[in-house]
Design an enzyme around this catalytic site. Structure first.
Site, mmCIF file in Angstrom:
data_model
loop_
_atom_site.group_PDB
_atom_site.id
_atom_site.type_symbol
_atom_site.label_atom_id
_atom_site.label_comp_id
_atom_site.label_asym_id
_atom_site.label_seq_id
_atom_site.Cartn_x
_atom_site.Cartn_y
_atom_site.Cartn_z
ATOM 1 N N ALA A 155 -28.811 -61.550 6.617
ATOM 2 C CA ALA A 155 -29.498 -62.210 6.467
ATOM 3 C C ALA A 155 -31.278 -61.738 5.834
ATOM 4 O O ALA A 155 -32.621 -62.568 5.604
ATOM 5 C CB ALA A 155 -30.221 -62.296 8.058
ATOM 6 N N SER B 223 -19.978 -68.118 3.693
ATOM 7 C CA SER B 223 -20.411 -69.251 3.858
ATOM 8 C C SER B 223 -21.340 -69.913 2.624
ATOM 9 O O SER B 223 -21.847 -69.200 1.792
ATOM 10 C CB SER B 223 -21.374 -69.628 5.420
ATOM 11 O OG SER B 223 -22.685 -69.042 5.157
ATOM 12 N N ARG C 239 -17.746 -62.390 14.657
ATOM 13 C CA ARG C 239 -18.075 -63.379 14.364
ATOM 14 C C ARG C 239 -18.278 -64.922 14.364
ATOM 15 O O ARG C 239 -17.335 -64.808 13.141
ATOM 16 C CB ARG C 239 -19.316 -62.135 13.536
ATOM 17 C CG ARG C 239 -20.481 -63.138 12.922
ATOM 18 C CD ARG C 239 -21.131 -62.372 11.949
ATOM 19 N NE ARG C 239 -22.796 -62.639 11.974
ATOM 20 C CZ ARG C 239 -22.860 -62.548 10.853
ATOM 21 N NH1 ARG C 239 -22.812 -62.184 9.697
ATOM 22 N NH2 ARG C 239 -24.751 -63.185 10.830
ATOM 23 N N PRO D 59 -26.123 -56.616 7.272
ATOM 24 C CA PRO D 59 -26.349 -56.909 9.011
ATOM 25 C C PRO D 59 -25.074 -57.483 9.118
ATOM 26 O O PRO D 59 -25.350 -58.791 8.663
ATOM 27 C CB PRO D 59 -27.591 -57.207 9.525
ATOM 28 C CG PRO D 59 -28.745 -57.612 7.761
ATOM 29 C CD PRO D 59 -27.499 -57.090 7.181
ATOM 30 N N ASN D 60 -24.609 -57.584 9.911
ATOM 31 C CA ASN D 60 -23.401 -57.651 10.438
ATOM 32 C C ASN D 60 -22.517 -58.273 10.186
ATOM 33 O O ASN D 60 -21.743 -59.495 10.893
ATOM 34 C CB ASN D 60 -24.202 -59.490 11.708
ATOM 35 C CG ASN D 60 -25.325 -59.268 12.657
ATOM 36 O OD1 ASN D 60 -25.317 -58.524 13.367
ATOM 37 N ND2 ASN D 60 -26.587 -59.072 12.012
ATOM 38 N N ARG E 197 -25.855 -74.877 5.041
ATOM 39 C CA ARG E 197 -26.378 -74.753 6.888
ATOM 40 C C ARG E 197 -27.973 -75.406 7.566
ATOM 41 O O ARG E 197 -28.771 -76.030 6.286
ATOM 42 C CB ARG E 197 -25.996 -72.949 6.408
ATOM 43 C CG ARG E 197 -24.736 -73.210 6.464
ATOM 44 C CD ARG E 197 -24.352 -71.809 6.763
ATOM 45 N NE ARG E 197 -24.433 -71.479 8.224
ATOM 46 C CZ ARG E 197 -24.209 -70.145 8.655
ATOM 47 N NH1 ARG E 197 -23.689 -69.528 7.606
ATOM 48 N NH2 ARG E 197 -24.459 -69.328 9.709
ATOM 49 N N HIS F 213 -21.803 -64.635 -0.152
ATOM 50 C CA HIS F 213 -22.234 -65.215 0.802
ATOM 51 C C HIS F 213 -20.692 -65.929 1.246
ATOM 52 O O HIS F 213 -19.719 -66.424 -0.101
ATOM 53 C CB HIS F 213 -23.270 -66.069 1.037
ATOM 54 C CG HIS F 213 -24.391 -65.949 0.823
ATOM 55 N ND1 HIS F 213 -24.750 -64.927 1.591
ATOM 56 C CD2 HIS F 213 -25.215 -66.256 -0.206
ATOM 57 C CE1 HIS F 213 -26.444 -64.507 0.657
ATOM 58 N NE2 HIS F 213 -26.678 -65.190 -0.151
ATOM 59 N N ASN G 217 -23.329 -58.708 -0.448
ATOM 60 C CA ASN G 217 -23.666 -60.054 0.596
ATOM 61 C C ASN G 217 -24.783 -59.368 1.723
ATOM 62 O O ASN G 217 -24.671 -58.311 2.447
ATOM 63 C CB ASN G 217 -22.813 -60.367 1.310
ATOM 64 C CG ASN G 217 -22.960 -61.214 2.227
ATOM 65 O OD1 ASN G 217 -24.296 -61.229 2.676
ATOM 66 N ND2 ASN G 217 -21.639 -62.372 2.520
ATOM 67 N N GLU H 54 -24.159 -61.789 -6.167
ATOM 68 C CA GLU H 54 -24.714 -62.112 -4.956
ATOM 69 C C GLU H 54 -23.159 -63.112 -4.033
ATOM 70 O O GLU H 54 -22.768 -63.976 -4.673
ATOM 71 C CB GLU H 54 -26.005 -62.437 -4.376
ATOM 72 C CG GLU H 54 -26.803 -64.289 -3.642
ATOM 73 C CD GLU H 54 -27.754 -64.456 -3.123
ATOM 74 O OE1 GLU H 54 -28.113 -65.072 -4.506
ATOM 75 O OE2 GLU H 54 -28.182 -65.115 -2.201
ATOM 76 N N TYR I 87 -17.336 -67.467 10.052
ATOM 77 C CA TYR I 87 -16.642 -66.850 8.898
ATOM 78 C C TYR I 87 -15.540 -65.900 9.048
ATOM 79 O O TYR I 87 -14.888 -65.286 8.291
ATOM 80 C CB TYR I 87 -17.643 -65.667 9.061
ATOM 81 C CG TYR I 87 -19.259 -65.557 9.451
ATOM 82 C CD1 TYR I 87 -19.764 -65.807 8.018
ATOM 83 C CD2 TYR I 87 -20.046 -65.664 10.406
ATOM 84 C CE1 TYR I 87 -21.083 -65.898 7.644
ATOM 85 C CE2 TYR I 87 -21.414 -66.242 10.160
ATOM 86 C CZ TYR I 87 -21.757 -65.677 9.094
ATOM 87 O OH TYR I 87 -23.296 -66.296 9.292
HETATM 88 C C1 DQA Z 1 -24.243 -64.812 5.237
HETATM 89 C C2 DQA Z 1 -24.973 -66.208 5.015
HETATM 90 C C3 DQA Z 1 -26.435 -65.126 5.871
HETATM 91 O O1 DQA Z 1 -26.951 -66.603 6.023
HETATM 92 C C4 DQA Z 1 -25.898 -65.205 6.878
HETATM 93 O O2 DQA Z 1 -27.357 -64.465 7.904
HETATM 94 C C5 DQA Z 1 -25.223 -63.806 7.029
HETATM 95 C C6 DQA Z 1 -24.053 -63.993 6.580
HETATM 96 C C7 DQA Z 1 -23.052 -65.016 4.407
HETATM 97 O O3 DQA Z 1 -22.245 -64.002 3.981
HETATM 98 O O4 DQA Z 1 -22.182 -66.476 4.602
HETATM 99 O O5 DQA Z 1 -25.142 -63.043 8.215
HETATM 100 O O6 DQA Z 1 -24.440 -64.085 3.803
#
Ligand code: DQA
Length: 138
Positions: free
Chosen positions: A74, A99, A17, A9-10, A104, A97, A71, A95, A22
């Protein structure tokens, strides 16, 4: 090599965003460049904001791909169902990410996926996907 990238998501909004976290480059632009850079590899890309659709994709590629770069956004911090899907398939999962989730909010420090993944790359921005691919050739 068959490399399956699955984003949650997102992550379709990367570039727009929260760019301070990011970055400014769009995910679509990055994926296109990645496919060009590794034109000799079979790279598939899937993004969904829907948990079940991500699970369907993990199951779809998880018995034929050589590696999955996941990835889960959330869902990383909430989804036992995605962790179960990672466990259920044959293909190893890295996995990713953008960030550094450990630098965080506290709720991001827990990942249901890390214990069932082969490795985790966190905090290198979009470069993290490339680092994961490079690791396959070593
Ligand atoms: C994320 C880190 C997650 O905590 C966050 O909810 C994301 C992006 C990252 O790529 O840093 O949507 O996966």
């Amino acid at each position: 090599m068959k490399i399956a990238i699955i984003n949650g998501p997102n992550l379709n909004l990367v570039g727009k965003r929260e760019p301070d976290i990011y970055g400014h480059r769009s995910m679509d632009d990055f994926i296109e460049a990645l496919k060009n850079k590794y034109a000799n590899q079979e790279i598939s890309y899937f993004q969904s904001n829907v948990e079940g659709e991500m699970i369907n994709e993990i199951q779809r590629v998880g018995f034929s791909a050589d590696i999955i770069l996941l990835n889960a956004g959330a869902y990383t911090h909430t989804s036992i169902a995605i962790a179960d899907a990672v466990k259920a398939v044959d293909t190893p999962v890295i996995e990713i990410h953008l960030s550094n989730i450990f630098a965080r909010e506290d709720f991001r420090k827990q990942s249901f996926l890390s214990p069932v993944c082969k490795a985790i790359i966190s905090g290198f921005g979009l470069k993290g996907y490339e680092m994961a691919i490079e690791s396959l050739f070593e």
